[in-house]
Design a protein around this motif. Structure first.
Motif, short mmCIF file in Angstrom:
data_model
loop_
_atom_site.label_atom_id
_atom_site.label_comp_id
_atom_site.label_asym_id
_atom_site.label_seq_id
_atom_site.Cartn_x
_atom_site.Cartn_y
_atom_site.Cartn_z
N ALA A 93 0.89 -0.83 0.27
CA ALA A 93 -0.20 -0.14 0.30
C ALA A 93 1.21 1.06 -0.49
N GLY A 94 2.15 1.13 0.83
CA GLY A 94 2.87 2.78 1.05
C GLY A 94 3.90 2.50 -0.79
N ARG A 95 3.88 1.75 -1.17
CA ARG A 95 4.58 1.38 -2.49
C ARG A 95 3.54 2.35 -3.64
N ALA A 96 2.87 2.08 -3.86
CA ALA A 96 1.28 2.19 -4.57
C ALA A 96 1.05 4.15 -4.28
N ARG A 97 0.46 3.89 -2.87
CA ARG A 97 1.19 5.46 -2.49
C ARG A 97 2.03 6.49 -2.72
N VAL A 98 3.22 5.91 -2.49
CA VAL A 98 4.21 6.60 -3.32
C VAL A 98 4.73 6.95 -4.68
N ARG A 99 4.10 5.34 -5.54
CA ARG A 99 4.12 6.04 -6.65
C ARG A 99 2.89 6.79 -6.84
N ALA A 100 1.92 7.14 -6.92
CA ALA A 100 1.01 7.58 -7.48
C ALA A 100 1.54 9.25 -7.28
N LEU A 101 1.74 9.36 -6.37
CA LEU A 101 2.24 10.75 -5.78
C LEU A 101 3.42 11.47 -7.00
N ALA A 102 4.20 9.89 -6.86
CA ALA A 102 5.05 10.26 -8.17
C ALA A 102 4.59 10.72 -9.57
N GLN A 103 3.85 9.61 -10.02
CA GLN A 103 3.06 10.01 -10.90
C GLN A 103 2.52 11.38 -11.19
N VAL A 104 1.79 11.62 -10.68
CA VAL A 104 0.99 13.23 -10.55
C VAL A 104 2.13 13.88 -11.04
N VAL A 105 3.42 14.09 -10.62
CA VAL A 105 4.65 14.93 -11.33
C VAL A 105 4.94 14.31 -12.67
N GLY A 106 5.25 12.90 -13.22
CA GLY A 106 5.75 12.61 -13.81
C GLY A 106 5.53 12.16 -14.95
N CYS A 107 3.52 12.10 -14.40
CA CYS A 107 3.04 12.06 -15.97
C CYS A 107 1.74 12.45 -16.26
N ASP A 170 9.30 12.42 -3.92
CA ASP A 170 9.60 13.46 -3.10
C ASP A 170 11.53 13.83 -4.46
N LEU A 171 11.43 13.09 -5.09
CA LEU A 171 12.64 13.23 -6.40
C LEU A 171 11.76 13.66 -7.47
N CYS A 172 10.50 13.06 -7.57
CA CYS A 172 10.24 14.17 -8.51
C CYS A 172 8.97 15.59 -7.92
N LEU A 173 9.11 15.51 -6.80
CA LEU A 173 7.98 16.58 -6.32
C LEU A 173 9.40 17.96 -5.94
N ILE A 174 9.91 17.14 -5.94
CA ILE A 174 11.14 18.81 -5.11
C ILE A 174 11.76 19.47 -7.20
N PRO A 175 11.99 18.42 -8.22
CA PRO A 175 12.14 19.53 -9.14
C PRO A 175 10.91 19.96 -10.30
N GLN A 176 9.88 19.46 -9.64
CA GLN A 176 8.43 20.02 -10.04
C GLN A 176 8.55 21.40 -9.36
N VAL A 177 8.84 21.58 -8.15
CA VAL A 177 8.34 23.04 -7.40
C VAL A 177 10.03 23.52 -7.84
N TYR A 178 11.35 23.23 -8.75
CA TYR A 178 11.81 24.57 -8.50
C TYR A 178 11.07 24.83 -10.16
N ASN A 179 10.59 24.09 -10.90
CA ASN A 179 10.20 24.43 -12.00
C ASN A 179 8.83 25.37 -11.60
#
Length: 218
Positions: A93-107, A170-179
């Motif tokens: 469940a934790g992996r699914a949550r993290v991937r979902a957060l990452a994919q909001v940015v990445g996808c 986090d490694l997806c979020l931070i570059p998007q905050v930079y953007n």
């Protein structure tokens, strides 16, 4: 410490930024090879690089005789080959949550504002820099509203996006905050995102990955 890793990227590429953070969190040594995305029509389109990544995008990671593309696939490859410290939680469940957060940015956020999209809306529809900024802020805002709500309302959120260890989200979020800051997106409505950014930027792995610290930065 691996010495066979070569990262093809561009200093201001968000996707390459993600991979740099992942490599740094893992403590992995890597060689940087710059691919200038604008000069001479874009070095990513040159035959030599297209042979490495037929999609003609950055990043690409070479590990010995293996070539990986797509930043989140690269991050998960690194996590499997170098499992400590982990980028994903131990539970499904934790992996699914993290991937979902990452994919909001990445996808959802990043692809709409990628360089080739901005170039296309400029060449095909005549969008000028001001209009491109409006476009970018619209999609960043839409994504950040969802992310802020998710992060702020979840007990799984800790110092970082998931608990108290930085990871894939986090490694997806931070570059998007930079953007977001680059495109002058107001961040007052996203206190949880800003708090997580502050926590991440206290870590050397994130500091060393920022665009201005890269050897190809102007």
């Amino acid at each position: 410490m691996s010495s066979s890793l070569v990262l093809y990227g561009y200093w201001r590429s968000s996707a390459a930024f993600r991979v740099r953070i992942a490599l740094n969190l893992k403590g992995l040594h890597y060689e940087t090879r710059a691919v200038h995305l604008v000069r001479d029509g874009g070095e990513q389109h040159a035959p030599a690089y297209a042979a490495i990544n037929p999609q003609q995008l950055v990043p690409a990671l070479v590990d010995g005789d293996k070539v990986m593309t797509q930043s989140m696939a690269i991050a998960e490859y690194l996590d499997e080959v170098h499992p400590h410290p982990p980028l994903l939680p131990a539970d499904a469940a934790g992996r699914a949550r993290v991937r979902a957060l990452a994919q909001v940015v990445g996808c959802d956020i990043h692809p709409i504002g990628n360089l080739r999209v901005l170039q296309q809306i400029g060449s095909q529809f005549g969008a000028d820099d001001e209009q491109k900024g409006i476009w970018m802020r619209h999609w960043i805002t839409a994504g950040f509203q969802a992310l802020e709500t998710t992060l702020a309302n979840s007990k799984e959120t800790g110092r970082y996006c998931h608990g108290d260890t930085p990871g894939l989200a986090d490694l997806c979020l931070i570059p998007q905050v930079y953007n977001a800051r680059r495109w002058k997106t107001p961040l007052d409505d996203y206190p949880t995102i800003v708090r997580i950014e502050t926590a991440c930027m206290e870590l050397d792995a994130f500091k060393a990955a920022v665009p201005e610290q890269q050897p190809d930065a102007p």
